[in-house]
Scaffold this motif. Structure first.
Motif, PDB file in Angstrom:
ATOM      1  N   GLU A   1       8.655  -7.202 -15.468  1.00 38.97           N
ATOM      2  CA  GLU A   1       8.040  -7.435 -14.156  1.00 38.97           C
ATOM      3  C   GLU A   1       7.698  -6.122 -13.463  1.00 38.97           C
ATOM      4  O   GLU A   1       8.223  -5.069 -13.805  1.00 38.97           O
ATOM      5  N   ALA A   2       6.823  -6.226 -12.493  1.00 37.00           N
ATOM      6  CA  ALA A   2       6.480  -5.080 -11.657  1.00 37.00           C
ATOM      7  C   ALA A   2       7.376  -5.126 -10.435  1.00 37.00           C
ATOM      8  O   ALA A   2       7.506  -6.172  -9.793  1.00 37.00           O
ATOM      9  N   LYS A   3       8.021  -3.988 -10.133  1.00 39.54           N
ATOM     10  CA  LYS A   3       8.923  -3.941  -8.990  1.00 39.54           C
ATOM     11  C   LYS A   3       9.014  -2.509  -8.479  1.00 39.54           C
ATOM     12  O   LYS A   3       8.740  -1.558  -9.218  1.00 39.54           O
ATOM     13  N   PRO A   4       9.380  -2.328  -7.210  1.00 36.85           N
ATOM     14  CA  PRO A   4       9.519  -0.974  -6.672  1.00 36.85           C
ATOM     15  C   PRO A   4      10.694  -0.247  -7.301  1.00 36.85           C
ATOM     16  O   PRO A   4      11.729  -0.856  -7.596  1.00 36.85           O
ATOM     17  N   GLY A   5      10.524   1.043  -7.517  1.00 34.84           N
ATOM     18  CA  GLY A   5      11.610   1.868  -8.046  1.00 34.84           C
ATOM     19  C   GLY A   5      11.306   3.341  -7.857  1.00 34.84           C
ATOM     20  O   GLY A   5      10.143   3.745  -7.793  1.00 34.84           O
TER      21      GLY A   5
ATOM     22  N   MET B   1       5.623   1.723  -7.862  1.00 32.35           N
ATOM     23  CA  MET B   1       5.652   0.527  -8.691  1.00 32.35           C
ATOM     24  C   MET B   1       6.102   0.858 -10.110  1.00 32.35           C
ATOM     25  O   MET B   1       5.516   1.699 -10.776  1.00 32.35           O
ATOM     26  N   LEU B   2       7.170   0.199 -10.551  1.00 38.71           N
ATOM     27  CA  LEU B   2       7.689   0.324 -11.909  1.00 38.71           C
ATOM     28  C   LEU B   2       7.373  -0.942 -12.679  1.00 38.71           C
ATOM     29  O   LEU B   2       7.338  -2.026 -12.108  1.00 38.71           O
ATOM     30  N   LEU B   3       7.173  -0.808 -13.969  1.00 35.82           N
ATOM     31  CA  LEU B   3       7.044  -1.960 -14.854  1.00 35.82           C
ATOM     32  C   LEU B   3       8.299  -1.964 -15.702  1.00 35.82           C
ATOM     33  O   LEU B   3       8.457  -1.137 -16.595  1.00 35.82           O
TER      34      LEU B   3
ATOM     35  N   MET C   1       0.830  -1.207   0.000  1.00 40.19           N
ATOM     36  CA  MET C   1       0.000   0.000   0.000  1.00 40.19           C
ATOM     37  C   MET C   1       0.870   1.265   0.000  1.00 40.19           C
ATOM     38  O   MET C   1       0.495   2.267  -0.609  1.00 40.19           O
ATOM     39  N   GLN C   2       2.042   1.188   0.642  1.00 40.95           N
ATOM     40  CA  GLN C   2       2.913   2.357   0.704  1.00 40.95           C
ATOM     41  C   GLN C   2       3.345   2.802  -0.698  1.00 40.95           C
ATOM     42  O   GLN C   2       3.463   4.005  -0.966  1.00 40.95           O
ATOM     43  N   LEU C   3       3.556   1.848  -1.592  1.00 42.18           N
ATOM     44  CA  LEU C   3       3.938   2.204  -2.962  1.00 42.18           C
ATOM     45  C   LEU C   3       2.841   3.009  -3.650  1.00 42.18           C
ATOM     46  O   LEU C   3       3.126   3.883  -4.468  1.00 42.18           O
ATOM     47  N   GLN C   4       1.581   2.732  -3.310  1.00 36.65           N
ATOM     48  CA  GLN C   4       0.468   3.487  -3.884  1.00 36.65           C
ATOM     49  C   GLN C   4       0.447   4.915  -3.334  1.00 36.65           C
ATOM     50  O   GLN C   4       0.214   5.870  -4.083  1.00 36.65           O
TER      51      GLN C   4
END
Length: 95
Positions: free
Chosen positions: A54-58, A48-50, A1-4
């Protein structure tokens, strides 16, 4: 949720870079040039990066939403898209 939550902050930072931009006849709008690199120094947070299939934090993740909205608006206007970069994969394919 923090990434959102971070994405919302990242969007606010990026929006400030393009707010009020006027594209005159013969000019080219570049989202990437106006927004520039998304760095911690500029205040961007992990979102969230694509990337790389893949989807990953960035850092700066989520600002693609603005670029995608601008693209959608342009293709529904008399303006012409001259170049567009896609994600490395499409999480929401049109088909």
């Amino acid at each position: 949720m923090q990434l959102q939550y971070n994405k919302v902050k990242n969007l606010a930072i990026a929006i400030k870079r393009i707010d009020g931009i006027l594209i005159k006849p013969g000019e080219t709008f570049s989202f990437c040039k106006l927004v520039g690199l998304t760095t911690k120094r500029k205040g961007y947070l992990p979102g969230m990066l694509l990337s790389g299939g893949e989807a990953k934090p960035g850092i700066g993740g989520g600002i693609c939403q603005i670029a995608n909205l601008i693209h959608w608006l342009v293709i529904h206007s008399p303006l012409i898209v001259t170049k567009r970069y896609h994600h490395s994969f499409d999480p929401f394919p049109d088909a």
